[in-house]
Write a protein that holds these residues in place. Structure first.
Motif, PDB file in Angstrom:
ATOM      1  N   LEU A 233       0.819  -1.221   0.000  1.00 55.35           N
ATOM      2  CA  LEU A 233       0.000   0.000   0.000  1.00 55.35           C
ATOM      3  C   LEU A 233       0.848   1.264   0.000  1.00 55.35           C
ATOM      4  O   LEU A 233       0.507   2.269  -0.634  1.00 55.35           O
ATOM      5  N   PHE A 234       1.975   1.222   0.701  1.00 59.38           N
ATOM      6  CA  PHE A 234       2.854   2.395   0.812  1.00 59.38           C
ATOM      7  C   PHE A 234       4.019   2.360  -0.192  1.00 59.38           C
ATOM      8  O   PHE A 234       4.881   3.228  -0.163  1.00 59.38           O
ATOM      9  N   SER A 235       4.037   1.378  -1.079  1.00 59.63           N
ATOM     10  CA  SER A 235       5.227   1.085  -1.872  1.00 59.63           C
ATOM     11  C   SER A 235       5.692   2.235  -2.762  1.00 59.63           C
ATOM     12  O   SER A 235       6.885   2.359  -3.041  1.00 59.63           O
ATOM     13  N   ASP A 236       4.775   3.075  -3.233  1.00 61.62           N
ATOM     14  CA  ASP A 236       5.168   4.135  -4.172  1.00 61.62           C
ATOM     15  C   ASP A 236       5.259   5.510  -3.513  1.00 61.62           C
ATOM     16  O   ASP A 236       5.431   6.519  -4.198  1.00 61.62           O
ATOM     17  N   LEU A 237       5.142   5.557  -2.178  1.00 61.10           N
ATOM     18  CA  LEU A 237       5.199   6.834  -1.471  1.00 61.10           C
ATOM     19  C   LEU A 237       6.632   7.144  -1.044  1.00 61.10           C
ATOM     20  O   LEU A 237       7.322   6.278  -0.513  1.00 61.10           O
ATOM     21  N   PRO A 238       7.075   8.375  -1.247  1.00 61.66           N
ATOM     22  CA  PRO A 238       8.444   8.728  -0.864  1.00 61.66           C
ATOM     23  C   PRO A 238       8.628   8.748   0.643  1.00 61.66           C
ATOM     24  O   PRO A 238       7.692   9.049   1.391  1.00 61.66           O
ATOM     25  N   ALA A 239       9.832   8.423   1.091  1.00 59.32           N
ATOM     26  CA  ALA A 239      10.137   8.408   2.524  1.00 59.32           C
ATOM     27  C   ALA A 239      10.266   9.842   3.033  1.00 59.32           C
ATOM     28  O   ALA A 239      10.891  10.687   2.402  1.00 59.32           O
ATOM     29  N   ILE A 240       9.653  10.107   4.188  1.00 56.19           N
ATOM     30  CA  ILE A 240       9.816  11.395   4.867  1.00 56.19           C
ATOM     31  C   ILE A 240       9.948  11.131   6.363  1.00 56.19           C
ATOM     32  O   ILE A 240       9.554  10.075   6.853  1.00 56.19           O
ATOM     33  N   LYS A 241      10.505  12.082   7.062  1.00 55.22           N
ATOM     34  CA  LYS A 241      10.686  11.957   8.512  1.00 55.22           C
ATOM     35  C   LYS A 241       9.668  12.822   9.245  1.00 55.22           C
ATOM     36  O   LYS A 241       8.918  13.580   8.624  1.00 55.22           O
ATOM     37  N   ALA A 242       9.649  12.698  10.560  1.00 57.17           N
ATOM     38  CA  ALA A 242       8.701  13.453  11.390  1.00 57.17           C
ATOM     39  C   ALA A 242       8.827  14.942  11.114  1.00 57.17           C
ATOM     40  O   ALA A 242       9.928  15.488  11.046  1.00 57.17           O
ATOM     41  N   GLY A 243       7.678  15.602  10.943  1.00 57.86           N
ATOM     42  CA  GLY A 243       7.665  17.032  10.708  1.00 57.86           C
ATOM     43  C   GLY A 243       7.893  17.438   9.274  1.00 57.86           C
ATOM     44  O   GLY A 243       7.788  18.621   8.935  1.00 57.86           O
ATOM     45  N   GLU A 244       8.188  16.471   8.415  1.00 57.79           N
ATOM     46  CA  GLU A 244       8.427  16.778   7.010  1.00 57.79           C
ATOM     47  C   GLU A 244       7.151  16.570   6.195  1.00 57.79           C
ATOM     48  O   GLU A 244       6.240  15.850   6.614  1.00 57.79           O
ATOM     49  N   LYS A 245       7.113  17.189   5.035  1.00 59.63           N
ATOM     50  CA  LYS A 245       6.009  16.951   4.122  1.00 59.63           C
ATOM     51  C   LYS A 245       6.473  17.174   2.697  1.00 59.63           C
ATOM     52  O   LYS A 245       7.444  17.876   2.437  1.00 59.63           O
ATOM     53  N   LYS A 246       5.786  16.512   1.808  1.00 56.60           N
ATOM     54  CA  LYS A 246       6.009  16.729   0.391  1.00 56.60           C
ATOM     55  C   LYS A 246       4.960  17.732  -0.081  1.00 56.60           C
ATOM     56  O   LYS A 246       3.759  17.467  -0.009  1.00 56.60           O
ATOM     57  N   GLU A 247       5.396  18.894  -0.527  1.00 56.89           N
ATOM     58  CA  GLU A 247       4.444  19.821  -1.108  1.00 56.89           C
ATOM     59  C   GLU A 247       3.780  19.135  -2.296  1.00 56.89           C
ATOM     60  O   GLU A 247       4.421  18.380  -3.022  1.00 56.89           O
ATOM     61  N   PRO A 248       2.484  19.381  -2.497  1.00 54.95           N
ATOM     62  CA  PRO A 248       1.780  18.669  -3.573  1.00 54.95           C
ATOM     63  C   PRO A 248       2.507  18.778  -4.902  1.00 54.95           C
ATOM     64  O   PRO A 248       2.952  19.858  -5.308  1.00 54.95           O
ATOM     65  N   GLY A 249       2.676  17.648  -5.564  1.00 53.52           N
ATOM     66  CA  GLY A 249       3.379  17.634  -6.834  1.00 53.52           C
ATOM     67  C   GLY A 249       3.563  16.220  -7.333  1.00 53.52           C
ATOM     68  O   GLY A 249       2.882  15.293  -6.887  1.00 53.52           O
TER      69      GLY A 249
END
Length: 410
Positions: A233-249
């Motif tokens: 389910l999570f296989s194509d999501l990029p790794a991020i750490k606590a407090g981080e986010k990927k701006e929509p894109g």
């Protein structure tokens, strides 16, 4: 069939019906954030129908405001979302609004479930009066008023397991009696979302009713137990750490969808390109250390850590006798435990299984566990989004319930 969506929340139940081609004539929801989510979803469907989905994408990419997005949508579409509490004081106005939207068409089905706090076993345990006087115990009576008014062929009434034991079973018995008076037969089953292909164990009471002059019986559901896991389910999501986010894109790991489950469950379509709301809440250093300890124990010993098993320096609560499962890991090699609204308050019960990321799950990950499509956007803040997701019916489960009515309706 025309569907009326009551106590709609973020629209998980209606989304499943909509994916099966049902026409949702109106949503009624009192929470302002959830109502905005429903309006934004209406905007998505309208723009998609007009081959103008790029406008919706611009909104997700923060190139236009919500007001600018809504300016492209006919007022009648946005008016389908009625942001109001269903009560004796408001119900006539709600009826009048729905009547205008229907424009002499009929309602074929009513779906929805009254807020569950009054039926929740956990809620009753916290209330010294066991919620005996909570008016939410009787919101089903408001639901029945819509059956009396619009006389649909069918209804679907969803709620938590606690409704079976509320007031010693009197609530369920009264619902049965009131439905009979309204001209409906009904039956119920306890259904688990994991049996519908959702990667989450989530038991709910699903009451289904039909007019007494219709030949119908409670549908039989074939278990659709998938071999897919949270890892898939999570296989194509990029790794991020606590407090981080990927701006929509365009931030999926690959443009090509790696895992077929994502397509099969309608979570990520081949056409959809934008990853949004993949943001993790920040955590205190103590919590991050606890998360790491819990994931290490899970990885090395295959068991979950009770609170009183943590090193003393990490035990910040004096109570070490009850609520020992304060911290819980989402099982990477299986399915998730139930996503609940408390995830909006903290993420301790939903620790990401990847120790390198060391955080609780993101809004998008929670939405995927609930089987919401990646093109579904939750208004208005991270906290509001988590609450909406935790309260929702998994759309994939709702869709498979919807299929049963399509196959039997004449």
């Amino acid at each position: 069939m025309n569907v009326l969506d009551l106590f709609a929340g973020a629209g998980g139940l209606s989304e499943g019906f909509r994916q099966e081609g049902y026409n949702v004539v109106a949503h009624v929801e009192m929470d302002s954030n959830a109502a905005l989510t429903l309006k934004t979803r209406e905007a998505y469907y309208y723009l998609k129908s007009q081959n103008q989905i790029s406008i919706y994408e611009e909104y997700l990419l923060k190139k236009i405001t919500r007001e600018e997005l809504y300016s492209h949508i006919p007022v009648g579409i946005l008016d389908k979302v009625i942001n109001d509490e269903i009560s004796d004081d408001s119900i006539e106005n709600i009826f009048n609004t729905i009547d205008e939207l229907l424009d002499k068409e009929k309602v074929d089905m009513v779906i929805g479930g009254p807020p569950c706090q009054a039926y929740s076993v956990a809620g009753r345990s916290r209330d010294p009066l066991r919620m005996e006087n909570d008016p939410r115990n009787y919101l089903y009576k408001q639901y029945i008023k819509f059956l009396d008014r619009y006389k649909p062929k069918y209804f679907v009434f969803e709620n938590v397991m606690g409704i079976l034991s509320a007031k010693g079973g009197e609530i369920l018995e009264d619902i049965q009696n009131e439905m009979t008076k309204a001209g409906y037969e009904m039956d119920y089953q306890v259904l688990n979302s994991k049996d519908f292909g959702v990667l989450q164990s989530r038991k709910r009471v699903i009451i289904i009713g039909w007019k007494t002059n219709i030949t119908f019986e409670y549908p039989q559901f074939t278990q659709d137990i998938t071999i897919e896991t949270i890892k898939n389910l999570f296989s194509d999501l990029p790794a991020i750490k606590a407090g981080e986010k990927k701006e929509p894109g365009y931030f999926y790991k690959t443009r090509r969808i790696i895992d077929h489950y994502l397509v099969k469950s309608n979570i990520r379509s081949k056409e959809w390109r934008i990853l949004s709301q993949h943001e993790a809440r920040p955590h205190r250093e103590t919590d991050l250390e606890i998360y790491r300890y819990c994931v290490e124990t899970w990885n090395n010993e295959g068991r979950k850590v009770k609170y009183d098993e943590l090193p003393n320096r990490l035990q910040t609560h004096k109570n070490t006798n009850t609520f020992l499962d304060r911290f819980n890991i989402v099982n990477n090699n299986g399915i998730s435990h139930t996503i609940v609204a408390h995830i909006s308050k903290d993420g301790h019960y939903y620790i990401h299984p990847d120790i390198d990321q060391n955080r609780s799950i993101t809004v998008r990950e929670a939405a995927r566990i609930q089987s919401f499509p990646d093109d579904y956007f939750f208004e208005s803040s991270r906290t509001a989004a988590f609450k909406q997701i935790g309260n929702a019916v998994p759309p994939l489960m709702a869709r498979k319930i919807a299929m049963k009515f399509k196959s039997t309706d004449t």
